[in-house]
Design a protein around this motif. Sequence first.
Motif, PDB file in Angstrom:
ATOM      1  N   ASP A 114      22.064  83.806  78.195  1.00  0.00           N
ATOM      2  CA  ASP A 114      23.166  84.389  78.416  1.00  0.00           C
ATOM      3  C   ASP A 114      23.524  85.303  79.520  1.00  0.00           C
ATOM      4  O   ASP A 114      22.412  86.242  79.865  1.00  0.00           O
ATOM      5  CB  ASP A 114      23.793  84.950  77.012  1.00  0.00           C
ATOM      6  CG  ASP A 114      24.137  84.081  76.005  1.00  0.00           C
ATOM      7  OD1 ASP A 114      24.307  82.789  76.332  1.00  0.00           O
ATOM      8  OD2 ASP A 114      24.209  84.497  74.786  1.00  0.00           O
ATOM      9  N   ALA A 188      28.022  89.906  75.912  1.00  0.00           N
ATOM     10  CA  ALA A 188      27.773  88.517  76.910  1.00  0.00           C
ATOM     11  C   ALA A 188      29.117  88.199  77.764  1.00  0.00           C
ATOM     12  O   ALA A 188      30.041  88.450  77.236  1.00  0.00           O
ATOM     13  CB  ALA A 188      27.733  87.339  76.060  1.00  0.00           C
ATOM     14  N   SER A 191      29.541  83.207  82.127  1.00  0.00           N
ATOM     15  CA  SER A 191      28.764  82.555  82.961  1.00  0.00           C
ATOM     16  C   SER A 191      29.087  82.458  84.353  1.00  0.00           C
ATOM     17  O   SER A 191      28.065  82.413  85.542  1.00  0.00           O
ATOM     18  CB  SER A 191      27.748  81.300  82.471  1.00  0.00           C
ATOM     19  OG  SER A 191      28.864  80.269  82.727  1.00  0.00           O
TER      20      SER A 191
END
Length: 403
Positions: A114, A188, A191
């Motif tokens: 992550d 997180a 991405s």
Amino acid sequence: MENGNQCDGAGEYYSAAAVSQAKSTTTAGKVIRCKAAVAYGPGQPMVVEEILVDPPKAMEVRVKILYTSICHSDLSAWQGENEAQRVYPRIFGHEASGLIESVGEGVRELKAGDHVVPIFNGECGNCAYCKSEKTNLCQRFRVNPFKSVMTSDGTTRFSTRDGKRIYHFLNTSTFTEYTVLDSACVVAVDSQAPLKKMTLLSCGVSTGLGAAWNSANVQAESTVAVFGLGAVGLAVVEGARTRGASKIIGVDINPDKRNKGQAIGITDFINPSDLDKPVHQEIREMTGGGVHYSFECAGNLDVLREAFLSTHDGWGLTVVLGIHPSPRLLPLHPMELFDGRRIVGSVFGDFKGKTQLPAFAKQCMSGEVRLDEFITHELPFNKINEAFQLLIDGKSLRCLLHL
């Protein structure tokens, strides 16, 4: 590095997350040897040396740091301005981004690979504080400059090669290639988010911009004064700009801050050294009685009083963001509050980190918030002492260190 890709000898590219996941299969559960910048005493140059990093325990994660930067909180702690907070050897740093290498028992919402940013003001999600809409503090993982060990067992996850413990800092300790954090202090992010820029969300930009958005709730066409045009102060400027403030006055004794401030959004600049009157008097004359909102970002009580008095009586609000190591108390008389001016403190811009930061990251990705102006220098990690000097000399907002 910003695209998160690495290249092998054959010229094929793999995502940084995939590389991290592959590495985690060989390092998970094991002690990792890596480089870290260790402070051995107040103001002493940090030593970049090999250390040992233990695996994460229950509800902890181990993170591979890719980028870290230096904040004034790191500087004041490294200099040992508050003697009660001194503990050595220690790994400072709290602004960073990286990839999760492995997770401890019980961690469900995070996994190896992550893309994450650490947060010094954690959010467990379960305590009365986290469930309250009135605060972004957490009962167990709130910011605590006196804390130097892990919450679960009161020990450290860092040690020297000969087994001596190295202490933690602000729930984070990011001046190292690998760090261990409570999962409540890790967020997180998408991405696809550029991790280089996401580093700024760990502290400076979130703290300043959040103060404008959340703590003060700056309104369109309002007037704002920002005292101290470091990274946090300029993030306040960015927050006020995005909210449509009609006048944003930047106040700083460093004349070089004028151009940077104008690039981000100040409409006026005041250097107190150039005035023959108090700053608050100048601001009142400029704004017909005072600004709607002032922000103290200098960590100086005399500046705080000027910020307070620069707001309009009846409705002015002062937000305190500066770190104040002095034992002196607020320079205000209680009766002054009866003029209708208010004063509040703000931690991490009143963002609830794990709940709200992912959406904030997307706003930064979309261009709603401009981050490029905040990174003024970039250096390799082994030049960390040079990066500190840049901040001391007032030459950098954020110097990004590449690990």
